[in-house]
Scaffold this motif. Structure first.
Motif, mmCIF file in Angstrom:
data_model
loop_
_atom_site.group_PDB
_atom_site.id
_atom_site.type_symbol
_atom_site.label_atom_id
_atom_site.label_comp_id
_atom_site.label_asym_id
_atom_site.label_seq_id
_atom_site.Cartn_x
_atom_site.Cartn_y
_atom_site.Cartn_z
ATOM 1 N N VAL A 52 -56.228 20.057 14.938
ATOM 2 C CA VAL A 52 -56.540 21.494 16.371
ATOM 3 C C VAL A 52 -56.134 22.621 15.720
ATOM 4 C CG1 VAL A 52 -54.729 23.228 18.046
ATOM 5 C CG2 VAL A 52 -54.737 20.409 18.334
ATOM 6 N N LYS A 53 -55.436 22.380 14.719
ATOM 7 C CA LYS A 53 -55.652 23.998 13.397
ATOM 8 C C LYS A 53 -56.897 24.050 12.725
ATOM 9 C CE LYS A 53 -50.349 23.733 12.098
ATOM 10 N NZ LYS A 53 -50.224 24.026 10.878
ATOM 11 N N ALA A 54 -57.680 22.687 12.661
ATOM 12 C CA ALA A 54 -59.034 23.083 12.275
ATOM 13 C C ALA A 54 -59.945 23.639 12.666
ATOM 14 C CB ALA A 54 -59.108 21.890 11.247
ATOM 15 N N ALA A 55 -59.959 23.438 14.333
ATOM 16 C CA ALA A 55 -60.491 23.369 14.829
ATOM 17 C C ALA A 55 -60.366 25.074 15.310
ATOM 18 C CB ALA A 55 -60.453 22.926 17.118
ATOM 19 N N CYS A 56 -59.289 25.620 15.586
ATOM 20 C CA CYS A 56 -58.830 27.193 15.699
ATOM 21 C C CYS A 56 -59.192 27.898 15.336
ATOM 22 C CB CYS A 56 -57.367 27.106 16.317
ATOM 23 S SG CYS A 56 -56.834 26.570 17.433
ATOM 24 N N GLY A 57 -59.466 27.271 13.577
ATOM 25 C CA GLY A 57 -59.411 28.037 12.545
ATOM 26 C C GLY A 57 -60.782 28.615 12.579
ATOM 27 N N ASN A 58 -61.720 28.375 14.124
ATOM 28 C CA ASN A 58 -63.192 28.936 13.851
ATOM 29 C C ASN A 58 -62.959 30.627 14.872
ATOM 30 O OD1 ASN A 58 -64.729 27.804 12.515
ATOM 31 N ND2 ASN A 58 -64.994 26.018 13.620
ATOM 32 N N ALA A 59 -61.365 29.974 15.727
ATOM 33 C CA ALA A 59 -61.192 31.080 16.214
ATOM 34 C C ALA A 59 -61.612 32.496 15.874
ATOM 35 C CB ALA A 59 -60.359 31.118 17.195
ATOM 36 N N ASN A 60 -62.774 33.376 16.089
ATOM 37 C CA ASN A 60 -63.042 34.588 15.189
ATOM 38 C C ASN A 60 -62.334 35.645 15.298
ATOM 39 O OD1 ASN A 60 -63.886 36.958 13.923
ATOM 40 N ND2 ASN A 60 -65.473 35.202 13.064
ATOM 41 N N ALA A 61 -61.464 36.377 14.677
ATOM 42 C CA ALA A 61 -61.124 38.820 15.307
ATOM 43 C C ALA A 61 -62.245 39.322 14.487
ATOM 44 C CB ALA A 61 -59.394 38.214 14.351
ATOM 45 N N SER A 62 -63.305 38.894 14.862
ATOM 46 C CA SER A 62 -63.864 40.071 14.705
ATOM 47 C C SER A 62 -63.832 41.495 15.177
ATOM 48 C CB SER A 62 -65.576 39.474 14.565
ATOM 49 O OG SER A 62 -66.658 39.827 14.847
ATOM 50 N N THR A 63 -64.005 42.235 15.232
ATOM 51 C CA THR A 63 -63.864 44.035 15.643
ATOM 52 C C THR A 63 -65.108 43.908 16.476
ATOM 53 O OG1 THR A 63 -64.658 44.473 13.356
ATOM 54 C CG2 THR A 63 -62.801 44.811 13.770
ATOM 55 N N SER A 64 -65.903 43.118 16.215
ATOM 56 C CA SER A 64 -67.362 43.812 17.123
ATOM 57 C C SER A 64 -67.374 42.320 18.453
ATOM 58 C CB SER A 64 -68.390 43.942 16.100
ATOM 59 O OG SER A 64 -69.441 43.845 17.043
ATOM 60 N N PRO A 65 -67.461 42.528 19.682
ATOM 61 C CA PRO A 65 -67.923 41.615 20.596
ATOM 62 C C PRO A 65 -69.213 40.749 21.101
ATOM 63 C CG PRO A 65 -67.350 43.791 21.395
ATOM 64 C CD PRO A 65 -67.206 43.866 20.593
ATOM 65 N N LEU A 66 -70.537 41.676 19.810
ATOM 66 C CA LEU A 66 -71.205 41.867 19.899
ATOM 67 C C LEU A 66 -71.694 40.637 18.840
ATOM 68 C CD1 LEU A 66 -72.546 44.713 21.528
ATOM 69 C CD2 LEU A 66 -72.048 42.334 22.844
ATOM 70 N N PRO A 68 -72.679 38.119 16.692
ATOM 71 C CA PRO A 68 -73.456 36.837 17.102
ATOM 72 C C PRO A 68 -72.679 35.534 16.527
ATOM 73 C CG PRO A 68 -75.064 37.971 15.568
ATOM 74 C CD PRO A 68 -73.929 39.090 15.953
ATOM 75 N N VAL A 69 -71.706 35.920 15.120
ATOM 76 C CA VAL A 69 -71.584 34.350 14.152
ATOM 77 C C VAL A 69 -70.376 34.661 14.296
ATOM 78 C CG1 VAL A 69 -70.645 34.584 11.881
ATOM 79 C CG2 VAL A 69 -73.151 35.385 12.238
ATOM 80 N N ALA A 70 -69.562 35.925 15.566
ATOM 81 C CA ALA A 70 -68.053 35.538 15.959
ATOM 82 C C ALA A 70 -68.042 35.069 16.709
ATOM 83 C CB ALA A 70 -67.474 36.791 15.721
ATOM 84 N N GLN A 73 -68.845 30.972 16.341
ATOM 85 C CA GLN A 73 -67.549 30.457 16.173
ATOM 86 C C GLN A 73 -66.150 30.361 17.052
ATOM 87 O OE1 GLN A 73 -66.853 33.351 12.823
ATOM 88 N NE2 GLN A 73 -67.077 31.631 11.152
ATOM 89 N N ARG A 74 -66.719 31.016 17.943
ATOM 90 C CA ARG A 74 -65.458 31.305 19.194
ATOM 91 C C ARG A 74 -66.452 29.625 20.163
ATOM 92 N NH1 ARG A 74 -65.225 36.439 18.667
ATOM 93 N NH2 ARG A 74 -66.948 36.842 20.130
ATOM 94 N N LEU A 75 -67.467 29.151 20.405
ATOM 95 C CA LEU A 75 -68.251 28.221 20.853
ATOM 96 C C LEU A 75 -67.912 26.773 20.566
ATOM 97 C CD1 LEU A 75 -70.806 30.097 21.488
ATOM 98 C CD2 LEU A 75 -69.146 29.596 23.514
ATOM 99 N N ALA A 76 -67.678 27.455 18.795
ATOM 100 C CA ALA A 76 -67.780 26.039 18.017
ATOM 101 C C ALA A 76 -66.211 25.158 18.398
ATOM 102 C CB ALA A 76 -67.831 26.098 16.432
ATOM 103 N N CYS A 77 -65.018 26.777 18.078
ATOM 104 C CA CYS A 77 -63.689 26.590 18.288
ATOM 105 C C CYS A 77 -63.123 25.709 20.073
ATOM 106 C CB CYS A 77 -62.793 27.852 18.032
ATOM 107 S SG CYS A 77 -61.359 27.291 18.895
ATOM 108 N N LYS A 78 -64.273 25.829 20.868
ATOM 109 C CA LYS A 78 -63.650 25.549 22.324
ATOM 110 C C LYS A 78 -64.123 23.805 22.172
ATOM 111 C CE LYS A 78 -64.956 26.168 27.016
ATOM 112 N NZ LYS A 78 -65.766 27.703 27.816
ATOM 113 N N ALA A 79 -65.697 23.866 21.762
ATOM 114 C CA ALA A 79 -66.088 22.134 21.646
ATOM 115 C C ALA A 79 -65.585 21.246 21.019
ATOM 116 C CB ALA A 79 -67.592 22.540 21.071
ATOM 117 N N GLN A 80 -64.751 21.918 19.963
ATOM 118 C CA GLN A 80 -63.897 20.955 19.127
ATOM 119 C C GLN A 80 -62.291 20.940 19.707
ATOM 120 O OE1 GLN A 80 -63.636 22.962 15.485
ATOM 121 N NE2 GLN A 80 -65.641 22.564 14.245
#
Length: 98
Positions: A52-66, A68-70, A73-80
């Motif tokens: 779970v920690k590894a998956a949550c590691g993809n939850a990115n605190a990017s300052t820009s909602p647009l 694309p990398v962040a 990463q959030r989609l990868a977090c959810k999928a994992q």
């Protein structure tokens, strides 16, 4: 004040209100972080172990909602998390926490 002056003031006010609405609407997406993800998982009754920690590691605190990398990463977090057996709604909340 003439008709044109009133119209200009109204247009300016509309632009300000619209821009505030857009920034508030996007601000929640950018708040996801690995720590918030782990807390959300714990609060939903999941054991927060290494996977779970590894998956949550993809939850990115990017300052820009647009950013694309962040977003990827959030989609990868959810999928994992879903692959680990987490309910989709809980994974969404954890990886895209507001």
């Amino acid at each position: 004040m003439g008709s044109r002056s009133i119209r200009r003031v109204m247009v300016a006010a509309s632009v300000v209100v619209a821009s505030l609405g857009i920034s508030v609407g996007f601000s929640g997406v950018a708040n996801a972080s690995p720590q918030r993800c782990e807390i959300t998982m714990h609060n939903n009754g999941y054991i927060v172990g290494a996977k779970v920690k590894a998956a949550c590691g993809n939850a990115n605190a990017s300052t820009s909602p647009l950013d694309p990398v962040a977003a990827a990463q959030r989609l990868a977090c959810k999928a994992q998390l879903i692959a680990l057996g987490v309910k989709s709604g809980h994974a969404q909340d954890a990886c895209f926490s507001y």
